[in-house]
Structures are given as structure tokens and as C-alpha cells.
Design an enzyme around this catalytic site. Structure first.
Site, short mmCIF file in Angstrom:
data_model
loop_
_atom_site.label_atom_id
_atom_site.label_comp_id
_atom_site.label_asym_id
_atom_site.label_seq_id
_atom_site.Cartn_x
_atom_site.Cartn_y
_atom_site.Cartn_z
N ARG A 1 0.88 -1.18 0.00
CA ARG A 1 0.00 0.00 0.00
C ARG A 1 0.91 1.22 0.00
NH1 ARG A 1 -5.22 1.66 3.53
NH2 ARG A 1 -6.09 0.24 1.98
N HIS B 1 -7.46 0.86 -6.25
CA HIS B 1 -7.67 0.05 -5.03
C HIS B 1 -8.42 -1.23 -5.44
CE1 HIS B 1 -7.92 -1.05 -0.99
NE2 HIS B 1 -8.75 -0.15 -0.50
N GLN C 1 -10.30 -3.71 -2.89
CA GLN C 1 -11.59 -3.21 -2.39
C GLN C 1 -12.69 -3.50 -3.41
OE1 GLN C 1 -12.36 -1.61 0.69
NE2 GLN C 1 -14.38 -2.16 -0.05
N ASP D 1 -16.95 7.92 -1.67
CA ASP D 1 -15.73 7.79 -0.87
C ASP D 1 -15.42 9.17 -0.28
OD1 ASP D 1 -13.37 6.80 0.22
OD2 ASP D 1 -12.31 6.59 -1.67
N CYS E 1 -16.14 2.20 0.78
CA CYS E 1 -14.99 1.36 1.13
C CYS E 1 -14.58 1.53 2.59
CB CYS E 1 -13.82 1.64 0.20
SG CYS E 1 -13.17 3.33 0.31
N ARG F 1 -13.81 -8.22 2.31
CA ARG F 1 -12.37 -8.10 2.02
C ARG F 1 -11.65 -9.39 2.40
NH1 ARG F 1 -10.07 -2.94 1.74
NH2 ARG F 1 -8.20 -4.10 1.20
N1 NVA Z 1 -9.74 6.93 -1.46
C1 NVA Z 1 -9.36 6.53 -0.12
C2 NVA Z 1 -9.63 5.08 0.09
C3 NVA Z 1 -9.30 4.57 1.45
C4 NVA Z 1 -9.51 3.10 1.61
C5 NVA Z 1 -7.89 6.84 0.09
O1 NVA Z 1 -7.10 6.59 -0.82
O2 NVA Z 1 -7.54 7.35 1.15
N1 CP Z 2 -11.14 0.23 2.65
C1 CP Z 2 -9.87 0.15 3.08
O1 CP Z 2 -8.96 -0.16 2.31
O2 CP Z 2 -9.70 0.40 4.39
P1 CP Z 2 -8.32 0.60 5.15
O3 CP Z 2 -7.72 1.88 4.69
O4 CP Z 2 -8.69 0.60 6.60
O5 CP Z 2 -7.42 -0.56 4.81
#
Ligand code: NVA
Ligand code: CP
Length: 314
Positions: A107, A134, A137, A225, A265, A293
């Protein structure tokens, strides 16, 4: 690319890395794992390295628990602990980790880092979120849709409301692969990635618009989101101004198809992109979505790391 197990290695950096048939098989496997019809220790003795350069609740816990349930082990490697945080290259990190573990999840911010890691690793690499995509997700979101509407997702109408971010881009990829009818309502200057959009537009089932009501009309799924993703915290004030018309509330949900569900998400900001009555109301499936997930990523881990067909695909 030859892996330790001498089979061609597969990565999962984007939904488009898997064909439509592979995605369907993966979702079927996830359903069997969730129902308990399949229990599998396919990853006994295997380790997944998890590199986190951003925070996480769901991704970290679901991958770690998933590896445990499959008989394997997961290593949590935060940026603060390993040498990439001090500038060691991703290429060297990929090559070193490939000598120790059977899979790597990352990540991070720049999507190119995920691509670099996959290029130099000789074990499968999974994108656990980048600024661009992502995909894990989306697998959970698709599983949640199947549970609600049945296995065939082609033609199901999905409305994306808000930022054209990593989740929006991943929905676009999923629409292209599975034939979803996707309408995205995004403000000017906050549109999805042009290259991702151009590819899906060629398929003809993805439309970008400005009006959330138009996007939501007759939708089976309404999803959104946060307005400021991880790394964009400094833009929060200007984003709040840009997104004021892009709130998913009861009034907007009434424009959707009867029986429409709401997905997010998570983490969510109640009172910003979604009202409390929607996310905590009867249309919301966000906690099922979060739990999925675990199930769908177990199917993914087996597919990529077991060196044999995943459960039920033998
Ligand atoms: N769009 C959000 C998703 C978090 C799971 C981010 O990238 O922070
Ligand atoms: N939806 C998701 O990826 O959550 P986290 O950021 O908690 O991993």
C-alpha cells in the site's frame, strides 16, 4: 517471469490484470470460502510480506487474518520500520523480499512504486491501494453486489458520486471487465484518471457527468468515498467546497432503483460525503462489504500464491 515454484508468476495490481472469467471464478471461490463450504490450508508454511506506506485498518487486518486462516503467515512492514523508509530502492526491496516470502502486498502513494515492485519481485505482488487504484476493495464490492443481486453483474447500474479517485478508477476498470453500467458524477477538476477512463469508454458502458441525480437515476448501487484521500489532507478545505453538491443523503437515494444498496470502502466521514441516515440505514451494506475483504482476498491469495488452482477451481 519464473517464480520460486517455477510457474509463471501473476500479480494483481489492477482489476484489469484478471480476465472476466478469472474474476468470476475468484468471486465464486470467495463465496464458497465465506459459506464455509471450503476450508483450505493452501498456504501452509508460506508468508506474505505486507508493506504499508499509508495507514490501514481493513486491508491490514483482512490480509493478516486471511493468511492465518489459510495456514500461512503475514508480516506487517511499515515504512517506519523497513529500509525503504530510509531510501532503499523498491527494486532492491523486491529482490530481497522475494528470497524470504511467497508473496508481497504493498500500500503506497505512487502507483509506479507498485509497478516497480512487481517488476523486480519474483513472487506475486498485490496492490493494497495506490493513489491510482484500489483493486482489492473492488473485489469485495463485487462480492457484495453478487450477494445482493445474484452472480450475473452485467448490466447492473452503479452510480459513483464524488471524487474521481483510486476507488472511482477501480470501479471504471471493473465496469469494463464485467459489463457494469457505471455513471460517475464528479465535479470539474476532480475527474477520474483520463487513461483509465479512455479505456473503459471504448467499451461504452461508462459515463461521466456532473449531476449526482442524473448518475443515481435507477441505479442498483450508489457508492462514494471520502473527499480527501490519504495524502490529500492539506487540500481538505478546498475539496469540501468543491464537493458540497456531492453528498449521498436520503433525498439522493430516493432517485435510485427500489432496493438499491449503498456501498463505501470506509473509512467514512458521516455528514460529509454521506449522511448518517444513509450509511447507518437499511440500504447500507458497508459492513458486509468490509467483511468481504477477508473472503475475497483469501481467494486471491490462494490463486496467486498456492502454486495450484484455488479451491474449487481444480
Ligand atoms: N480513497 C481513499 C480510500 C481509502 C480506503 C484513500 O485513498 O484514502
Ligand atoms: N477500505 C480500506 O482499504 O480500508 P483501510 O484503509 O482501513 O485498509
Amino acid at each position: 517471469m519464473i517464480t520460486k515454484g517455477s510457474m509463471a508468476k501473476r500479480d494483481f495490481l489492477a482489476i484489469t490484470d484478471f480476465s472476466r472469467d478469472e474474476l468470476k471464478a475468484l468471486l465464486a471461490c470467495a463465496a464458497r470460502l465465506k459459506s464455509g463450504a471450503e476450508q483450505d490450508h493452501a498456504l501452509e508454511g508460506k508468508t506474505l510480506a505486507m508493506i504499508f506506506r499509508k495507514s490501514s485498518t481493513r486491508t491490514r487486518v483482512s490480509f493478516e487474518v486471511g493468511m492465518y486462516q489459510l495456514g500461512g503467515h503475514a508480516l506487517f512492514l511499515s515504512d517506519r520500520d523497513i529500509q525503504i523508509g530510509r531510501g532503499e530502492s523498491l527494486a532492491d526491496t523486491a529482490r530481497v523480499l522475494s528470497g524470504f516470502v511467497e508473496g508481497i502486498m504493498i500500500r503506497t502513494y505512487k502507483h509506479d512504486e507498485v509497478v516497480q515492485l512487481a517488476r523486480f519481485a519474483t513472487v506475486p505482488v498485490i496492490n493494497g491501494l495506490s493513489d491510482l487504484l484500489h483493486p482489492c476493495q473492488l473485489l469485495a464490492d463485487l462480492q457484495t453486489m453478487q450477494e445482493e443481486f445474484g452472480e450475473e453483474l452485467e448490466g447492473r447500474r452503479v452510480a459513483w458520486i464524488g471524487d474521481g479517485n483510486n476507488m472511482a478508477n477501480s470501479w471504471i476498470n471493473a465496469a469494463g471487465q464485467l459489463g457494469l453500467e457505471l455513471r460517475l458524477a464528479c465535479p470539474e477538476d476532480y475527474e477520474p484518471d483520463p487513461a483509465v477512463l479512455a479505456r473503459a469508454r471504448a467499451v461504452g458502458n461508462v459515463r461521466l457527468m456532473r449531476d449526482p441525480r442524473e448518475a443515481v437515476a435507477d441505479a442498483h448501487v450508489v457508492t462514494t468515498d471520502v473527499w480527501a484521500s490519504m495524502g490529500q489532507e492539506g487540500q481538505a478545505a478546498e475539496r469540501t467546497r468543491a464537493f458540497t453538491e456531492f453528498v449521498v443523503d436520503d433525498r439522493l437515494m430516493t432517485q435510485a432503483s427500489p432496493g438499491a444498496i449503498f456501498l463505501h470502502c470506509l473509512p467514512a466521514h458521516r455528514g460529509e460525503e454521506v449522511s448518517p441516515e444513509v450509511i447507518d440505514g437499511p440500504c447500507s451494506r458497508v459492513f458486509v462489504e468490509a467483511e468481504n475483504r477477508l473472503h475475497v482476498q483469501k481467494a486471491l491469495l490462494v490463486k496467486l500464491m498456492a502454486n495450484r488452482p484455488e479451491p474449487g477451481m481444480r
